[in-house]
Design a protein around this motif. Structure first.
Motif, short mmCIF file in Angstrom:
data_model
loop_
_atom_site.label_atom_id
_atom_site.label_comp_id
_atom_site.label_asym_id
_atom_site.label_seq_id
_atom_site.Cartn_x
_atom_site.Cartn_y
_atom_site.Cartn_z
N TRP A 296 0.87 -1.33 0.18
CA TRP A 296 -0.05 0.13 -0.09
C TRP A 296 0.98 1.24 0.13
CZ3 TRP A 296 -0.43 3.42 4.22
CH2 TRP A 296 -1.40 4.47 4.23
N LEU A 297 1.71 1.20 0.66
CA LEU A 297 2.72 2.42 0.77
C LEU A 297 3.42 2.75 -0.50
CD1 LEU A 297 5.07 2.60 3.99
CD2 LEU A 297 3.51 4.32 3.21
N ASP A 298 3.76 1.56 -1.18
CA ASP A 298 4.57 1.64 -2.54
C ASP A 298 3.46 2.36 -3.29
OD1 ASP A 298 6.70 0.52 -2.04
OD2 ASP A 298 6.40 -1.31 -3.34
N ASN A 299 2.17 2.04 -3.47
CA ASN A 299 1.32 2.88 -4.23
C ASN A 299 1.09 4.20 -4.00
OD1 ASN A 299 1.38 0.58 -6.00
ND2 ASN A 299 -0.22 -0.62 -4.67
N LEU A 300 1.40 4.49 -2.54
CA LEU A 300 0.93 5.84 -2.00
C LEU A 300 1.65 6.79 -2.81
CD1 LEU A 300 -0.85 6.32 0.25
CD2 LEU A 300 1.05 6.71 1.79
N ASP A 301 2.84 6.44 -3.35
CA ASP A 301 3.67 7.68 -4.12
C ASP A 301 3.19 7.60 -5.50
OD1 ASP A 301 5.16 7.92 -1.94
OD2 ASP A 301 6.92 6.49 -2.63
N MET A 302 2.38 6.89 -6.02
CA MET A 302 1.84 6.88 -7.50
C MET A 302 0.96 8.19 -7.63
SD MET A 302 1.57 5.88 -10.38
CE MET A 302 2.02 4.13 -10.39
N PRO A 303 1.41 8.99 -8.47
CA PRO A 303 0.92 10.23 -8.68
C PRO A 303 -0.39 9.95 -9.66
CG PRO A 303 2.83 10.18 -10.37
CD PRO A 303 2.53 9.06 -9.25
#
Lengths: 419, 496
Positions: A296-303
């Motif tokens: 989830w954290l990884d995808n949090l950075d997805m703009p």
């Protein structure tokens, strides 16, 4: 170039250069800074006590090593004696010192201690207090034990007890590291770690605690409430048999992640899970909870891909996020091709030109390949037609795009032909 | 070892003559021995250029593979995590546990059709300045990257830990074993000469790396130690072979750590964390499952691995050990207690007060009830019992065996080995309640802290929870379903 190179090693023969012990040591240092109770698991003689005693002394603690298996409950609580006002306890020496000045109490061989001792130690570990007798607020208590399958006695940690620790596995040192230890009297990594943790020891954690507090609150509240509390399944492997998510262990996670950020020099604005973070996470909440959290954290950075196309958001810095972003943009492009939305075409081609300026030929290739596939599927905007020298470019095609197509179309066609 | 490993004999490297110096000078030293090795000196500038072009090609190949239309779209989650790192010392390609790829730029570029036949500073410089990536045979890099990612996905690094491999020879052998497991699915003519495939070693396809490991001849290692041939490019005293003996050299991602690998937290090239690699592994497994369902072009063993990642099966031995230990700990908690029957060890100091002492009972034991009814197979009983005896020996616990069908026929105390209970008595109907009740009667005298029942499950069980933990080991292929066992009992399914 020079910075990326490493000094070659003599011989060039493969050696086990595993750095796992180093990460464990870093994790111990971070847990000390975060003030989270820690339990080290490792076979006898791998160097647990040696490292802890050294780390503690270097950080200015009085260090006391107490062997759990030789303890009597009175060794913790003290000797009772009678006074005018009632029974009082003569506390053991190390506890008296630990109340006066910052001390590190290292409870070794905890797993060999009879469970009756654990009960006495429980409050000492968690609250740094025995009855009404409190240790110095800067004192720390740390435990170490042998994994149950290694000890003949084979006591198992009960779940309530296990949940009060971050569990770290202390593996034997790598042959090379041990070789250097015998040659030069020290592990190279120890000095590094101690210097690093000394440098950050007094750093304020408030900003980091706030960041991770809100990150974990969002995760548990909105994303995965089932991970607030989950008991381990019977017979899972270490550390999952001891580390499982509860509100308490998530609170530990907040503290540990904050301290790990400071240790790694990661600014409070970034979400990064390094190997150190990952080790601490798994030791706190187990791998069953760590994987979805990191995901989830990884995808949090997805703009938002639209925002990137319009230039409102920058290209993400991580390569895996970039590649995923291109796939998401491809989706937008395909929908636009179906609707013949030329505005999106211009945005995407401009984005491709920008990637080319950034010398990201890999991303350009991927994006153009997707654009080409979309034109085949939808029958609009045949890319290679735009590349023809005497073709009339429609006004929604930026003129520089032809040049870019020239550069990349060869690769696209030839690589496509290979399957 | 006929025709093993190679299609043609490989040249062996020679030590580089010490008189060759100066990076700008083109030096070619042809060795006397056959097969030949050329050593070519080139400048750092050309090396940097080669790194740049190789890196760009690798990244483009990776992006190419991450497309939804690529031949292995399911590896995209792991591929995107890869980080390409420049180091000195890597002969071919390697991957570490933190998803970083190390590479020899000349090896990567040597597949390009325009890569010079006669390698020297000038020809390399010409090749690199006119480098056209579109001519690169992309399927080669696709297969190489797939090979590296499969090392991670097949968890070769964990499996080598499990085998406890440590010495260099063992690790080298493991690298070949892992390669064999992967390469049997790779079709790529350009890589064929440098690929270990089971066929070349006269081994069957479809084995696991662990099985191949047992079967790899030692001579192969000797041959590898001799090194590859062809032209060796030398820059500032470091060698970059262009014709290596094999596709990759493992790396810690394959369970074979190399010296040139970087610290996981290297500031310039930080690796992915274990948690990230794990999460990408799960995502890949999910995609493989999807892909296999829809198109069915995934190698069967990859599908098996994917299923194992998605539905990890716990080892019954571990569960059983855990349950027995836990029962003992809980039982011990009551016994590790204070007593006034013995003096406290600090009795002197406490006088005139009498302080209780701690006592520890040592006669812990487990009652094991063997279902000896007709439906049980002995080999399965033996396996489960062997496990219990093993656990007991470690924990200094005694084991009593009760042979029981519809009644208890025989009790063997202090069983140390299976031979003591080889003669099975019973073979009638089944009622485990009899055995359990009998063990409970003996409980105080023998200090049982748990009762373990080895049965196929087709038996009545007590209605109410027993005062000490009841562990039911369901044995045999056609055992009763786990759900039919009493809810309060701990159930272990004994498999494989």
């Amino acid at each position: 170039m020079a910075d990326g190179r490493k000094k070659p090693c003599e011989g060039g023969e493969p050696k086990t250069a595993l750095t796992e012990q180093k990460i464990t040591k870093e994790a111990i240092a971070v847990a000390l800074k975060a003030d989270v109770p820690t339990l080290l698991w490792g076979n006898p003689g791998v160097g647990k006590s040696r490292f802890i005693e050294k780390l503690g002394r270097e950080l200015g603690f009085e260090v006391f090593t107490v062997i759990g298996s030789t303890l009597d409950p009175t060794d913790i609580r003290g000797l009772p004696y009678r006074t005018e006002s009632g029974t009082q306890f003569e506390r053991p020496y190390f506890l008296k010192v630990a109340a006066e000045k910052p001390s590190l109490i290292f409870l070794d061989e905890l797993t060999a201690a009879p469970p009756a001792i654990w009960a006495a130690l429980l409050r000492l570990i968690l609250d740094k207090a025995i009855d009404d007798f409190k240790l110095h607020p800067q004192s720390r208590v740390l435990g170490a034990g042998n994994p149950p399958e290694m000890t003949g006695l084979g006591f198992e940690l009960s779940l309530p007890m296990a949940n009060r620790f971050v569990h770290l596995e202390f593996k034997p040192p790598a042959p090379k590291a041990l070789g250097n230890y015998f040659r030069f009297g020290d592990f190279d990594e120890d000095k590094q770690i101690i210097e690093r943790v000394k440098a950050i020891w007094d750093e304020d954690m408030t900003l980091y605690l706030r960041k991770w507090g809100s990150v974990i609150a969002t995760f548990l509240e909105r994303v995965n409430p089932s991970l607030i509390h989950q008991l381990p399944r019977e017979g899972t492997e270490f550390p999952d048999c001891y580390a499982f998510p509860t509100p308490r262990s998530w609170e530990f996670v907040v503290k540990l992640m904050a301290a790990a950020d400071i240790y790694m020099g990661i600014p409070p604005t970034k979400h990064e899970i390094t190997e150190l973070h990952s080790t601490l996470l798994v030791g706190c909440v187990g791998s069953g909870a760590t994987t979805p959290f990191v995901d989830w954290l990884d995808n949090l950075d997805m703009p938002d891909p639209m925002a990137v196309l319009q230039g409102k958001a920058p290209l993400p810095s991580r390569e895996d996020t970039q590649l995923l972003l291109i796939s998401n943009i491809a989706q937008i492009y395909r929908d636009a091709a179906q609707k013949k939305d030329t505005k999106i075409f211009t945005l995407v081609t401009n984005f491709a030109l920008k990637l080319n300026e950034l010398k990201r030929r890999d991303l350009v290739l991927m994006l153009l390949s997707y654009m080409h596939a979309a034109s085949e599927q939808t029958g609009t905007w045949h890319l290679f037609q735009f590349a023809l020298p005497n073709a009339n470019l429609p006004n929604f095609v930026p003129p520089q795009f032809r040049q870019l197509l020239h550069e990349i179309s060869d690769t696209l066609v030839k690589w496509n032909r290979q399957g | 070892m006929s025709g093993a490993g190679r299609t043609q004999p490989r040249p062996r490297p020679v030590t580089i003559p010490p008189n060759i110096k100066g990076s700008e000078v083109i030096e070619m030293s042809v060795a006397r021995q056959k097969p030949e090795v050329n050593v070519v000196q080139i400048s750092n500038e050309v090396l940097d250029l080669a790194f740049e072009k190789a890196l760009e090609t690798l990244k483009m190949a990776r992006a190419w593979m991450c497309r939804r239309r690529s031949p292995y779209p399911y590896f995209a989650p792991l591929l995107s995590l890869l980080r390409f790192v420049k180091v000195i010392g890597c002969d071919t390609v390697a991957v570490d546990k933190w998803a970083r790829i190390y590479f020899n730029p000349f090896f990567v570029l040597s597949f390009h059709p325009k890569f010079p036949k006669n390698i020297d500073e000038n020809s390399l410089r010409q090749f690199l300045t006119a480098y056209d990536v579109s001519d690169y045979p992309i399927n080669v890099l696709v297969e190489i990257l797939r090979h590296e990612v499969e090392h991670l996905f097949r968890q070769h690094f964990r499996r080598s830990d499990l085998l406890g491999l440590q010495s260099n020879d063992e690790l080298e052998k493991w690298n070949i074993a892992g390669d064999l497991e992967i390469n049997q699915h790779i079709q790529c003519p350009q890589l064929e000469p440098i690929m270990f495939v089971p066929k070349k070693l006269g081994l069957p396809d479809g084995l696991s790396a662990e099985e191949y490991y047992q079967k790899i001849p030692d001579q192969l290692l000797q041959m590898l130690k001799q090194g590859g041939g062809g032209t060796v490019i030398q820059v500032s005293g470091h060698n970059y072979p262009t014709l290596p003996q094999r596709l990759d050299e493992g790396g810690s991602g394959a369970g074979v750590p190399r010296d040139y690998e970087l610290d996981p937290n290297d500031p310039q090239n930080r690796g992915a964390s274990e948690a990230q690699v794990n999460s990408r592994m799960e995502e890949t497994a999910r995609q493989i499952r999807e892909h296999a369902k829809n198109r069915g072009t995934v190698p069967a063993d990859l599908v098996d691995i994917a299923e194992k990642i998605l539905n990890p099966k716990l080892n019954w031995r571990q569960i059983l050990a855990h349950l027995i230990r836990k029962a003992r700990t809980n039982a011990a908690r009551g016994k590790e207690d204070y007593t006034f029957l013995q003096p406290n060890r600090r009795d002197e100091a406490y006088r005139p007060f009498i302080i209780p002492a701690m006592v520890q009972y040592e006669n812990d034991a487990v009652a094991t009830i063997l279902d000896t009814s007709g439906s049980m197979s002995m080999s399965e009983i033996e396996r489960a019992l062997a496990e219990i005896l093993g656990i007991a020996r470690q924990g200094n616990i005694k084991v009593d065996v009760y042979m029981c069908d519809a009644a208890v026929h025989k009790i063997v105390r202090d069983v140390k080995s299976f031979s003591q209970v080889k003669e099975i008595v019973g073979r009638g109907g089944t009622d485990m309640v009899e055995g359990i009740n009998r063990a409970l009667q003996e409980r105080r005298r023998r200090r049982y802290h748990a009762i373990v029942v080895l049965t196929d499950g087709y038996s009545p069980f007590p209605q109410d929870p027993t005062p000490i933990p009841l562990i039911i080991c369901l044995v045999g292929k056609n055992h009763e379903s786990k759900d039919k066992m009493p809810k309060w009992a701990k159930v272990v399914e004994v498999e494989d």
